[in-house]
Design an enzyme around this catalytic site. Structure first.
Site, PDB file in Angstrom:
ATOM      1  N   LYS A  24      59.779  20.897  58.460  1.00  0.00           N
ATOM      2  CA  LYS A  24      58.482  20.283  58.796  1.00  0.00           C
ATOM      3  C   LYS A  24      57.326  21.139  58.280  1.00  0.00           C
ATOM      4  O   LYS A  24      56.388  20.620  57.676  1.00  0.00           O
ATOM      5  CB  LYS A  24      58.390  20.108  60.319  1.00  0.00           C
ATOM      6  CG  LYS A  24      57.083  19.489  60.793  1.00  0.00           C
ATOM      7  CD  LYS A  24      57.251  18.774  62.116  1.00  0.00           C
ATOM      8  CE  LYS A  24      57.171  19.688  63.319  1.00  0.00           C
ATOM      9  NZ  LYS A  24      55.804  20.152  63.598  1.00  0.00           N
ATOM     10  N   SER A  25      57.403  22.433  58.508  1.00  0.00           N
ATOM     11  CA  SER A  25      56.295  23.309  58.074  1.00  0.00           C
ATOM     12  C   SER A  25      56.133  23.250  56.554  1.00  0.00           C
ATOM     13  O   SER A  25      55.014  23.182  56.034  1.00  0.00           O
ATOM     14  CB  SER A  25      56.572  24.750  58.502  1.00  0.00           C
ATOM     15  OG  SER A  25      56.560  24.850  59.899  1.00  0.00           O
ATOM     16  N   GLY A 101      49.570  19.570  65.549  1.00  0.00           N
ATOM     17  CA  GLY A 101      48.713  20.762  65.498  1.00  0.00           C
ATOM     18  C   GLY A 101      48.646  21.340  64.092  1.00  0.00           C
ATOM     19  O   GLY A 101      47.585  21.803  63.645  1.00  0.00           O
ATOM     20  N   GLN A 174      49.709  28.798  61.744  1.00  0.00           N
ATOM     21  CA  GLN A 174      48.727  27.734  61.511  1.00  0.00           C
ATOM     22  C   GLN A 174      47.353  28.326  61.243  1.00  0.00           C
ATOM     23  O   GLN A 174      46.639  27.896  60.337  1.00  0.00           O
ATOM     24  CB  GLN A 174      48.693  26.784  62.706  1.00  0.00           C
ATOM     25  CG  GLN A 174      49.998  26.017  62.868  1.00  0.00           C
ATOM     26  CD  GLN A 174      50.011  25.091  64.054  1.00  0.00           C
ATOM     27  OE1 GLN A 174      49.080  25.059  64.859  1.00  0.00           O
ATOM     28  NE2 GLN A 174      51.078  24.333  64.189  1.00  0.00           N
ATOM     29  N   ASP A 321      59.434  27.943  68.175  1.00  0.00           N
ATOM     30  CA  ASP A 321      59.695  26.526  68.461  1.00  0.00           C
ATOM     31  C   ASP A 321      61.057  26.294  69.111  1.00  0.00           C
ATOM     32  O   ASP A 321      61.394  25.158  69.456  1.00  0.00           O
ATOM     33  CB  ASP A 321      59.605  25.706  67.162  1.00  0.00           C
ATOM     34  CG  ASP A 321      58.177  25.641  66.640  1.00  0.00           C
ATOM     35  OD1 ASP A 321      57.245  25.781  67.454  1.00  0.00           O
ATOM     36  OD2 ASP A 321      57.993  25.463  65.426  1.00  0.00           O
ATOM     37  N   ARG A 352      55.075  24.304  77.487  1.00  0.00           N
ATOM     38  CA  ARG A 352      56.540  24.280  77.367  1.00  0.00           C
ATOM     39  C   ARG A 352      57.229  25.162  78.405  1.00  0.00           C
ATOM     40  O   ARG A 352      58.419  24.992  78.629  1.00  0.00           O
ATOM     41  CB  ARG A 352      56.974  24.683  75.947  1.00  0.00           C
ATOM     42  CG  ARG A 352      56.863  23.527  74.980  1.00  0.00           C
ATOM     43  CD  ARG A 352      57.494  23.826  73.635  1.00  0.00           C
ATOM     44  NE  ARG A 352      57.389  22.637  72.779  1.00  0.00           N
ATOM     45  CZ  ARG A 352      57.429  22.654  71.463  1.00  0.00           C
ATOM     46  NH1 ARG A 352      57.579  23.802  70.818  1.00  0.00           N
ATOM     47  NH2 ARG A 352      57.333  21.543  70.770  1.00  0.00           N
TER      48      ARG A 352
HETATM   49  C1  S3P Z   1      53.770  25.971  62.538  1.00  0.00           C
HETATM   50  C2  S3P Z   1      53.445  27.115  63.210  1.00  0.00           C
HETATM   51  C3  S3P Z   1      53.758  27.345  64.626  1.00  0.00           C
HETATM   52  C4  S3P Z   1      54.804  26.361  65.135  1.00  0.00           C
HETATM   53  C5  S3P Z   1      54.538  24.956  64.699  1.00  0.00           C
HETATM   54  C6  S3P Z   1      54.493  24.861  63.183  1.00  0.00           C
HETATM   55  C7  S3P Z   1      53.379  25.854  61.128  1.00  0.00           C
HETATM   56  O1  S3P Z   1      52.582  27.205  65.380  1.00  0.00           O
HETATM   57  O2  S3P Z   1      54.870  26.420  66.531  1.00  0.00           O
HETATM   58  O3  S3P Z   1      55.531  24.091  65.183  1.00  0.00           O
HETATM   59  O4  S3P Z   1      53.907  24.965  60.420  1.00  0.00           O
HETATM   60  O5  S3P Z   1      52.538  26.648  60.690  1.00  0.00           O
HETATM   61  P1  S3P Z   1      51.562  28.447  65.567  1.00  0.00           P
HETATM   62  O6  S3P Z   1      51.118  28.841  64.220  1.00  0.00           O
HETATM   63  O7  S3P Z   1      50.422  27.921  66.380  1.00  0.00           O
HETATM   64  O8  S3P Z   1      52.361  29.486  66.276  1.00  0.00           O
END
Ligand code: S3P
Length: 439
Positions: A24-25, A101, A174, A321, A352
């Protein structure tokens, strides 16, 4: 899964092979960066799920031509006609990030560099999540960014940015990625210091596209590009965070024998793998290789007795996660499992820590809430129950796996959220023999 009910019956071993959906990332980043490249990118095995669709549609709304060929549930091949760093059009409408997010925070960074106004919004669940962590440093770079007391909707007017040096108060990929994306438009280098090792897909992909990114320990510096970004030709590796659900299920359900194929083993993502092995899990890596600039392997999993452990410090970031499914594993481990330094879990899709503790207790788990984590005593036999995901995809899947270990039937409400990251989860588990059914 229109009305979002997942019914789970325990008892059957999980046997066979499974290829988890694309990471996903990486899928979010691939479609964003391909849009900024000059020329045509090809992305195979892109995760076609609720969260990543939000990102794709936002880029389409800014004039990026993207052809999507659906291959299977949750998998698509994309051809992206990159418009170049300065080729995005002002969107006619607010950009809707749904529950994602990553979409909102990364796009905030990208939009901070655009010479037009934009508005980022999302579902009520996303509106509750903290956004000051991105709006504050983006303002320091010179963008006009308005939030509503630290929350979405975000109103952004970008333009000329200056490079900054920023020490992130929380280890967040993120936030780091938002600043690196904004840094593409800055007049000097952008440096981010991380308190812990967050996932590094943005750095890897930008470097592959020709951008100078220097990494020294936990510090990342991006130099504004002097040439167009090279297009991507990428196969997205399988998502370890999605593979974690069948992986833990196969460790815990007697008689299981599972091969997970093509799983991304980027070390910033595999904290859970290390912890499970330390607890006694038998997980063998086969055919270790590189795909799309990331380490990938097949994982062979056998049921294994587990011992309790403590998870704290930097490892928390590398499995951030995975705590919902880790808690399920901990209910079956001998002794007291302690999770500390994980207060970030309270600002994920839902709180969570609170929801996990409440819902797993309904199934008989001996789990207690702590301000920055939880404590689980095991092994405990679980009872089938009616539980609620609260609209969180990973909680829905973790509770589904808990149901495979329980006595009697489990019903997971609001399970449609699974489609945010793993469409096809239920069908994939059924194909392995799991007693799961959605309606
Ligand atoms: C992600 C970063 C993580 C993770 C999210 C995906 C990303 O969040 O929990 O599911 O793709 O950069 P944080 O950067 O807020 O920790």
């Amino acid at each position: 899964m229109a009305d979002g009910v997942l019914r789970v019956r325990p008892g059957r071993p999980l046997v066979g092979q499974l290829t988890p959906p694309g990471d996903k990332s990486i899928s979010h980043r691939a479609v964003m960066l391909a849009s900024l490249a000059s020329g045509e990118s090809r992305i195979r095995g892109w995760l076609d799920a609720g969260d990543t669709r939000a990102t794709l549609e936002a880029l389409e709304a800014m004039g990026v031509p993207i052809a999507v060929i659906r291959r299977a549930a949750g998998a698509a091949d994309l051809t992206v006609q990159g418009v170049g760093l300065r080729g995005l059009h002002p969107p006619a409408r607010p950009l809707h990030c749904r529950r994602s997010g990553t979409t909102m925070r990364l796009l905030a960074g990208l939009l901070a560099g655009q010479p037009f106004p934009s508005l980022l919004d999302g579902d009520p669940q996303l509106r509750r999540r903290p956004m000051r962590r991105v709006t504050l440093p983006l303002r320091q770079m010179g963008a006009e960014v308005q939030d509503e007391e630290g929350h979405a909707p975000l109103r952004i007017r970008g333009g000329r940015l200056q490079g900054i040096t920023y020490a992130m108060p929380v280890a967040s990929a993120q936030v780091k990625s938002a600043l690196l994306l904004a840094g593409l438009y800055a007049d000097g280098p952008t440096t981010v210091h991380q308190p812990g090792p967050s996932r590094d897909h943005t750095e890897r992909m930008l470097a592959a596209m020709g951008v100078e990114v220097q990494v020294a320990g936990l510090t990342v510096t991006l130099y504004p590009p002097t040439a167009p970004l090279a297009p991507l030709d990428l196969t997205v590796p399988g998502d370890f965070s999605s593979a974690a659900f069948p992986l833990v299920a196969a460790l815990l359900v007697p008689g299981s024998r599972l091969l997970l194929q093509g799983v991304n083993l980027n070390p910033t993502r595999t904290g859970l793998l290390e912890v499970l092995r330390e607890m006694g899990a038998e997980i063998v890596e086969r055919a270790v290789r590189q795909e799309g600039g990331e380490p990938v392997a097949d994982l062979e999993v056998r049921p294994s007795p587990l011992r309790a452990t403590t998870v704290a410090g930097e490892r928390v970031v590398r499995m951030i996660d995975e705590f919902p499914i880790f808690a399920v594993a901990a209910t079956q481990a001998l002794g007291e499992t302690v999770v500390r330094d994980a207060a970030e879990l309270r600002v994920k899709e839902v709180d969570r820590i609170a929801v996990l503790v409440r819902e797993l207790r309904k199934m008989g788990a001996a789990i207690t809430e702590r301000p920055d984590g939880f404590v689980v005593r095991g092994p405990t036999p679980l009872q089938g129950a009616e539980v609620d995901s609260h609209g969180d995809h990973r909680l829905a899947m973790a509770l589904g796996v808990a149901g495979l270990l329980a006595e009697g039937e489990t019903i997971v409400w609001r399970a449609e959220a699974i489609g945010d990251s793993y469409p096809g989860f239920v069908e994939a588990m059924q194909a392995l023999g799991a007693g799961m059914e959605d309606s």
